[in-house]
Design a protein around this motif. Sequence first.
Motif, PDB file in Angstrom:
ATOM      1  N   SER A 644       0.747  -1.202  -0.042  1.00 54.58           N
ATOM      2  CA  SER A 644      -0.155  -0.067   0.091  1.00 54.58           C
ATOM      3  C   SER A 644       0.841   1.201  -0.053  1.00 54.58           C
ATOM      4  O   SER A 644       0.545   2.464   0.308  1.00 54.58           O
ATOM      5  N   ALA A 645       2.108   1.218  -0.246  1.00 53.35           N
ATOM      6  CA  ALA A 645       3.070   2.351  -0.400  1.00 53.35           C
ATOM      7  C   ALA A 645       2.343   3.408  -1.433  1.00 53.35           C
ATOM      8  O   ALA A 645       1.773   3.184  -2.418  1.00 53.35           O
ATOM      9  N   GLY A 646       2.768   4.609  -1.040  1.00 50.53           N
ATOM     10  CA  GLY A 646       2.364   5.451  -1.984  1.00 50.53           C
ATOM     11  C   GLY A 646       2.758   5.616  -3.493  1.00 50.53           C
ATOM     12  O   GLY A 646       4.041   5.279  -3.532  1.00 50.53           O
ATOM     13  N   ILE A 647       2.048   6.052  -4.311  1.00 52.04           N
ATOM     14  CA  ILE A 647       2.299   6.135  -5.799  1.00 52.04           C
ATOM     15  C   ILE A 647       2.566   7.537  -6.169  1.00 52.04           C
ATOM     16  O   ILE A 647       1.650   8.076  -6.011  1.00 52.04           O
ATOM     17  N   ASN A 648       3.685   7.706  -6.659  1.00 51.35           N
ATOM     18  CA  ASN A 648       3.969   9.309  -7.343  1.00 51.35           C
ATOM     19  C   ASN A 648       4.812   8.768  -8.661  1.00 51.35           C
ATOM     20  O   ASN A 648       5.547   7.962  -8.541  1.00 51.35           O
ATOM     21  N   GLY A 649       4.663  10.211  -9.425  1.00 52.32           N
ATOM     22  CA  GLY A 649       5.767  10.286 -10.376  1.00 52.32           C
ATOM     23  C   GLY A 649       4.708   9.790 -11.656  1.00 52.32           C
ATOM     24  O   GLY A 649       3.498   9.605 -11.551  1.00 52.32           O
ATOM     25  N   ALA A 650       5.359   9.914 -12.762  1.00 57.09           N
ATOM     26  CA  ALA A 650       4.654   9.570 -14.354  1.00 57.09           C
ATOM     27  C   ALA A 650       4.210   8.245 -14.117  1.00 57.09           C
ATOM     28  O   ALA A 650       5.037   7.236 -13.459  1.00 57.09           O
ATOM     29  N   SER A 651       3.029   7.923 -14.803  1.00 55.94           N
ATOM     30  CA  SER A 651       2.396   6.757 -14.812  1.00 55.94           C
ATOM     31  C   SER A 651       3.221   5.691 -15.985  1.00 55.94           C
ATOM     32  O   SER A 651       3.763   6.091 -17.108  1.00 55.94           O
ATOM     33  N   ASP A 652       3.407   4.398 -15.499  1.00 60.01           N
ATOM     34  CA  ASP A 652       3.994   3.409 -16.288  1.00 60.01           C
ATOM     35  C   ASP A 652       2.937   2.373 -16.867  1.00 60.01           C
ATOM     36  O   ASP A 652       2.362   1.935 -16.244  1.00 60.01           O
ATOM     37  N   ARG A 653       2.732   2.541 -18.241  1.00 58.44           N
ATOM     38  CA  ARG A 653       1.683   1.802 -18.924  1.00 58.44           C
ATOM     39  C   ARG A 653       1.930   0.240 -18.550  1.00 58.44           C
ATOM     40  O   ARG A 653       0.708  -0.454 -18.187  1.00 58.44           O
ATOM     41  N   GLN A 654       3.090  -0.129 -18.590  1.00 58.33           N
ATOM     42  CA  GLN A 654       3.228  -1.431 -18.473  1.00 58.33           C
ATOM     43  C   GLN A 654       2.823  -2.042 -16.966  1.00 58.33           C
ATOM     44  O   GLN A 654       2.152  -3.034 -16.900  1.00 58.33           O
ATOM     45  N   SER A 655       3.345  -1.149 -16.039  1.00 55.34           N
ATOM     46  CA  SER A 655       3.035  -1.381 -14.741  1.00 55.34           C
ATOM     47  C   SER A 655       1.513  -1.330 -14.435  1.00 55.34           C
ATOM     48  O   SER A 655       0.661  -1.974 -13.693  1.00 55.34           O
ATOM     49  N   ASP A 656       0.711  -0.306 -15.041  1.00 55.42           N
ATOM     50  CA  ASP A 656      -0.697  -0.020 -14.797  1.00 55.42           C
ATOM     51  C   ASP A 656      -1.350  -1.414 -15.149  1.00 55.42           C
ATOM     52  O   ASP A 656      -2.555  -1.558 -14.418  1.00 55.42           O
ATOM     53  N   ILE A 657      -1.101  -2.013 -16.108  1.00 56.59           N
ATOM     54  CA  ILE A 657      -1.980  -3.128 -16.569  1.00 56.59           C
ATOM     55  C   ILE A 657      -1.481  -4.571 -15.840  1.00 56.59           C
ATOM     56  O   ILE A 657      -2.258  -5.638 -16.182  1.00 56.59           O
ATOM     57  N   GLU A 658      -0.276  -4.427 -15.137  1.00 55.45           N
ATOM     58  CA  GLU A 658       0.025  -5.405 -14.530  1.00 55.45           C
ATOM     59  C   GLU A 658      -0.222  -5.633 -13.078  1.00 55.45           C
ATOM     60  O   GLU A 658       0.523  -6.447 -12.387  1.00 55.45           O
ATOM     61  N   VAL A 659      -1.303  -4.870 -12.428  1.00 56.30           N
ATOM     62  CA  VAL A 659      -1.410  -4.720 -10.936  1.00 56.30           C
ATOM     63  C   VAL A 659      -2.709  -5.419 -10.622  1.00 56.30           C
ATOM     64  O   VAL A 659      -3.696  -5.054 -11.483  1.00 56.30           O
ATOM     65  N   PHE A 660      -2.819  -5.495  -9.368  1.00 55.35           N
ATOM     66  CA  PHE A 660      -4.444  -5.733  -8.850  1.00 55.35           C
ATOM     67  C   PHE A 660      -4.986  -4.605  -8.457  1.00 55.35           C
ATOM     68  O   PHE A 660      -4.546  -3.586  -8.168  1.00 55.35           O
ATOM     69  N   ALA A 661      -6.430  -4.666  -8.635  1.00 57.58           N
ATOM     70  CA  ALA A 661      -7.185  -3.354  -8.433  1.00 57.58           C
ATOM     71  C   ALA A 661      -6.955  -2.918  -7.050  1.00 57.58           C
ATOM     72  O   ALA A 661      -7.210  -3.786  -5.981  1.00 57.58           O
ATOM     73  N   ASN A 662      -6.771  -1.830  -6.706  1.00 59.74           N
ATOM     74  CA  ASN A 662      -6.823  -1.328  -5.383  1.00 59.74           C
ATOM     75  C   ASN A 662      -8.035  -0.884  -4.736  1.00 59.74           C
ATOM     76  O   ASN A 662      -9.135  -0.922  -5.292  1.00 59.74           O
ATOM     77  N   ALA A 663      -8.106  -0.733  -3.440  1.00 59.54           N
ATOM     78  CA  ALA A 663      -9.293  -0.303  -2.793  1.00 59.54           C
ATOM     79  C   ALA A 663      -9.140   1.343  -2.624  1.00 59.54           C
ATOM     80  O   ALA A 663      -9.548   1.829  -1.388  1.00 59.54           O
ATOM     81  N   GLY A 664      -8.887   1.934  -3.817  1.00 60.03           N
ATOM     82  CA  GLY A 664      -8.777   3.459  -3.696  1.00 60.03           C
ATOM     83  C   GLY A 664      -7.466   3.940  -3.360  1.00 60.03           C
ATOM     84  O   GLY A 664      -6.839   3.531  -2.469  1.00 60.03           O
ATOM     85  N   ALA A 665      -7.159   4.761  -4.310  1.00 61.78           N
ATOM     86  CA  ALA A 665      -5.886   5.142  -4.331  1.00 61.78           C
ATOM     87  C   ALA A 665      -4.475   4.221  -4.040  1.00 61.78           C
ATOM     88  O   ALA A 665      -4.678   3.410  -5.075  1.00 61.78           O
ATOM     89  N   ALA A 666      -3.780   4.140  -3.409  1.00 62.08           N
ATOM     90  CA  ALA A 666      -2.628   3.315  -3.250  1.00 62.08           C
ATOM     91  C   ALA A 666      -2.975   2.289  -2.168  1.00 62.08           C
ATOM     92  O   ALA A 666      -2.281   1.198  -2.080  1.00 62.08           O
ATOM     93  N   ALA A 667      -4.422   2.155  -1.677  1.00 68.42           N
ATOM     94  CA  ALA A 667      -4.473   1.036  -0.629  1.00 68.42           C
ATOM     95  C   ALA A 667      -4.541  -0.336  -1.395  1.00 68.42           C
ATOM     96  O   ALA A 667      -5.650  -0.430  -2.043  1.00 68.42           O
ATOM     97  N   PHE A 668      -3.873  -1.169  -0.822  1.00 66.82           N
ATOM     98  CA  PHE A 668      -4.029  -2.478  -1.481  1.00 66.82           C
ATOM     99  C   PHE A 668      -4.974  -3.339  -0.779  1.00 66.82           C
ATOM    100  O   PHE A 668      -5.530  -3.127   0.361  1.00 66.82           O
ATOM    101  N   ASP A 669      -5.851  -3.973  -1.963  1.00 71.75           N
ATOM    102  CA  ASP A 669      -7.034  -5.062  -1.426  1.00 71.75           C
ATOM    103  C   ASP A 669      -6.830  -6.214  -1.551  1.00 71.75           C
ATOM    104  O   ASP A 669      -6.541  -6.812  -2.626  1.00 71.75           O
ATOM    105  N   PRO A 670      -6.390  -6.791  -0.300  1.00 70.93           N
ATOM    106  CA  PRO A 670      -6.072  -8.290  -0.244  1.00 70.93           C
ATOM    107  C   PRO A 670      -6.854  -9.329  -0.902  1.00 70.93           C
ATOM    108  O   PRO A 670      -7.011 -10.451  -1.251  1.00 70.93           O
TER     109      PRO A 670
END
Length: 820
Positions: A644-670
């Motif tokens: 759930s670490a904070g996310i900052n900086g330019a978006s990386d499209r490769q990363s954006d399509i390879e992660v699980f959906a969060n529970a809002g902002a950076a909050a990881f949803d187990p």
Amino acid sequence: MTRGLSAALRALLASTALIAAPALAEAPPPPPAPASTAPLMTGLLPVRADIATGRILVTLPAPGADGVSGRFIYSTSLRTGIGSPNMRLDRGMLGPSRLLVFRRYGKKIAIQFENPRFRATGGTPAEQASARDSFPITTVWMGDIVQAEADGRVTIDIAPFLTRDVIGIGQELAQGGAKGFKVADNLSAADLGAVKVFPDNIEMEALQTYQSDTPAGEVNSLAPDPRQISFVVHHSLVRLPEPGYVARRFDPRAGGFANQIVDFGTPLTQNVVYQLANRFRLEKVDPSAPRSKVKKPIIFYIDPAAPEPIRSALVEGVGWWAQAFDAAGFIDGFQAKVLPPGVDPLDVRYNFVNWSNRATRGWSYGQVITDPRTGEIIKGNVVLGSLRSRQDMIIFEGLVGTDKLGKGGPNDPVEVTLARLRQLGAHEVGHSLGFVHNFAASTQGRASVMDYPGPKIGLVNGAPDLTDAYARDIGSWDKFTVDWLYGQAAPGVDPDAAAREKAEASVAAGVRFITDIDGRAPDTPNPWGSMWDNGPDPAAELTRLMAVRKAAIARFGQNVLLPHEPVADLRRRFVPIWLLHRYQVDATAKMVGGVDYVYAVQGDGTPPAKPVAPATQRAALDALLGTLSADQLEVPDGLVGLLSAGINGASDRQSDIEVFANAGAAAFDPLAAADVGAQVTLDTLLAPPRLTRVFEQHRRDPGALGLDELVDKVLTATVETRKTDLSRRIAYRAVMALAEAARDPDASPDVAAAINARLTTLADQFAKGGPGPDGAWSRSLAHILTDDALLEKELAKTPRAPAVPPGMPIGAETDWMDDL
């Protein structure tokens, strides 16, 4: 000035002009101006690149009786690409092979593609003409004759043809979401400085610009101005191969690519349609010797653009094929080298392995230029995507950490990635040699580099171990296929008959071969054809791999990051570890409702297909249900905060399509991670074609695994074991997956009826839910299941159907020529 003249005077003037006209017509015409004073390049055809006029002047021989002034093999390739895995427009990519003719029509010359697929071999001239004329040819360009010689030779300017969209770039852009792109003639031109003429080939290039007023999709992030996209397109005109090539008939048991022929000259006792295998012309110096030097070796050159140590790894891996050719009796018949300086990799004379870059990871592939008449390979060409190795690094670092990077040990992610690249180089060059995938090879040791190999991950002292992740040389299947496709029969022996004997011996020995049609989709029935799997017992390997996954998750943390890398990047690195089992799940599920069959031909003694044994199916089902336990799908508490670490900086499209959906902002949803993990298993296990096969096998054999038993076991493993919020999420996912399977258009009526009946019974049980969270959950689900409209709405809800992040290619290849 004649307006005021009398009619008589005007008539007199007109008659005087008519009398004078014959004298003017009798004057000799001036001599024709030379086509060009540019230097003449001689070779396959005489060519002048006239920079002053922008023309590429090609002199064609006098036409024959059919008007043809030359017949050649024609191919295209891209010197520059678009950098997108979603649009097959890569640097180094080949277009299709064509049989091109120049045909004269009066004052014009047409460039046409003939249609050699349809023929009448050995037929009378009338029969051959009928086969030829019953099917269309393609006229792709027509231009004026610049100069005609008395002996029938003509000169044309071929430059305008080079700017036409012969590859289909506009269509490929449209399929990738970039609509409306057409060639912009005013922004396209032939490159006269790129013309090269050799004895057997002419190489030419053009800048082609594609324009759209409404660009859309990924192209907007790739081009400086997405309204205009330019490509450098390479054109190769190649002399037809000399006579003497011996075509090899395709055999479905042997794993080769082929050109399909429709031959109306075959007798009634034979099939009209047959296939000619694709292969290079490889000839022994001494055909009678079991082992001999070759007249011309097959050499593949590696792109100098591949950085070290990748370049050396590719040379080594591609060079593995020398083992197979040597075993087939060809001494130094295959070689791998780095491309020498000054050699053009697009020159059709050189087989080449391109190292290409894209904005996001994508497929690698092998291609060929062939003679469409015979299937003879003229040039082999491979495109390797550079980012696949980066994805491999992420997986290996996630398994063993980054503390061993660059230290050279067996668990150094760099060394394991290089091992994978050796296999990749061999695999893709295998396609360019004429070989298809063998997805069954991983069930018989490491029998082929033409499989998609999952890394073999060990567990040593409770930690993942990569010591034996990948093979280190060519496989036994590869040696067989080289011998079958390229092996040279002794003088006087029918080469096709000799090849059939080799195929029959392979089948008799129990060697497995399953290719894309039966191995790529997870719901296919063959139990041995899977991608990224390992081992002879898929269920046992799944259980073992789940233990490896659990150990990797327990050790996962900031140790998998590079120094000073954002902690937020853990989200991307976590996904392939959490889903480490996804491909072994597919392999195990193929046992359920599986049908064991092989590619056979009449008379080879192959037994008929049969269902996978009931005990094996039940063991596979149990292993799959083990992946749905709350214990396996619980994200450790210690990781939730890190992820759930904070996310900052330019978006990386490769990363954006390879992660699980969060529970809002950076909050990881187990729970979202658990949802995805459950969906991976349920999607493949409950695929309607599989359920149909389970139903049918039980109908024929009451002792076989049945649909009712399968559904009951799924519900027992998920619904009846629920005790926590996590287990209720898994149970919800299982119930919804069953409901969706029943409503799938591919579900048979029997399958739909059986599942719906079981869900109705389940709804009755849920309606009696007791107090507390579980009772509320039960009554809510009962309400949904008993209201068809509400259930349809629930199934359509995007949040209720978790998006599983893409997994392939994790270092993957697509099928050759993209025929899937």
